[in-house]
Scaffold this motif. Structure first.
Motif, mmCIF file in Angstrom:
data_model
loop_
_atom_site.group_PDB
_atom_site.id
_atom_site.type_symbol
_atom_site.label_atom_id
_atom_site.label_comp_id
_atom_site.label_asym_id
_atom_site.label_seq_id
_atom_site.Cartn_x
_atom_site.Cartn_y
_atom_site.Cartn_z
ATOM 1 N N UNK A 1 25.631 33.220 51.705
ATOM 2 C CA UNK A 1 25.860 32.628 50.392
ATOM 3 C C UNK A 1 24.704 32.902 49.453
ATOM 4 N N UNK A 2 25.002 32.944 48.184
ATOM 5 C CA UNK A 2 23.992 33.143 47.150
ATOM 6 C C UNK A 2 23.856 31.839 46.378
ATOM 7 N N UNK A 3 22.679 31.244 46.385
ATOM 8 C CA UNK A 3 22.500 29.960 45.719
ATOM 9 C C UNK A 3 22.595 30.079 44.204
ATOM 10 N N UNK A 4 22.513 31.313 43.667
ATOM 11 C CA UNK A 4 22.614 31.519 42.222
ATOM 12 C C UNK A 4 24.051 31.390 41.714
ATOM 13 N N UNK B 1 32.642 27.834 40.990
ATOM 14 C CA UNK B 1 33.620 28.576 40.193
ATOM 15 C C UNK B 1 33.524 30.079 40.461
ATOM 16 N N UNK B 2 32.306 30.584 40.614
ATOM 17 C CA UNK B 2 32.137 31.994 40.974
ATOM 18 C C UNK B 2 32.795 32.265 42.335
ATOM 19 N N UNK B 3 32.502 31.401 43.292
ATOM 20 C CA UNK B 3 33.038 31.610 44.641
ATOM 21 C C UNK B 3 34.554 31.509 44.668
ATOM 22 N N UNK B 4 35.135 30.641 43.861
ATOM 23 C CA UNK B 4 36.604 30.544 43.817
ATOM 24 C C UNK B 4 37.218 31.859 43.353
ATOM 25 N N UNK B 5 36.564 32.529 42.411
ATOM 26 C CA UNK B 5 37.057 33.843 41.963
ATOM 27 C C UNK B 5 36.818 34.913 43.028
ATOM 28 N N UNK B 6 35.651 34.892 43.630
ATOM 29 C CA UNK B 6 35.286 35.905 44.624
ATOM 30 C C UNK B 6 36.147 35.788 45.879
ATOM 31 N N UNK C 1 30.632 42.283 44.136
ATOM 32 C CA UNK C 1 30.750 41.349 43.016
ATOM 33 C C UNK C 1 29.717 40.225 43.104
ATOM 34 N N UNK C 2 29.431 39.766 44.306
ATOM 35 C CA UNK C 2 28.406 38.734 44.461
ATOM 36 C C UNK C 2 27.047 39.261 44.014
ATOM 37 N N UNK C 3 26.697 40.462 44.464
ATOM 38 C CA UNK C 3 25.411 41.056 44.096
ATOM 39 C C UNK C 3 25.325 41.310 42.589
ATOM 40 N N UNK C 4 26.397 41.856 42.032
ATOM 41 C CA UNK C 4 26.402 42.150 40.597
ATOM 42 C C UNK C 4 26.335 40.876 39.765
#
Length: 87
Positions: free
Chosen positions: A24-27, A31-36, A48-51
């Motif tokens: 996981x990325x704490x940044x 809402x980001x994770x729901x899309x990813x 997409x997580x890195x970008x």
């Protein structure tokens, strides 16, 4: 009641997509994770997580990038073997 079922469904999907907490990325926000989580390709998901983190994308920006297939059309993904799409 329907909201509770939807929340549990999202939580289960989150666990199935990210079973190792260290990935996981704490940044990123929920809402980001729901899309990813909607992205089936693991490599595209990681891209997409890195970008998101590197470019500081909002959820709207992330959604736009996903909908325009940024991963598939980005020439940098062809240069980086970690992000090559599955054949």
């Amino acid at each position: 009641m329907a909201d509770a079922v939807q929340i549990v469904t999202y939580m289960r999907q989150f666990y199935l997509n990210f079973p190792i907490r260290d990935t996981l990325r704490h940044e990123l926000s929920w809402s980001h994770y729901r899309l990813i989580m909607r992205i089936e390709n693991d490599r595209a998901r990681n891209f997409y997580m890195d970008e998101c983190v590197k470019s500081n994308w909002s959820t709207r920006q992330l959604e736009r990038q996903i909908n325009t297939h940024f991963y598939e059309i980005n020439p940098l993904t062809a240069l980086n073997h970690e992000y090559l799409p599955y054949c």
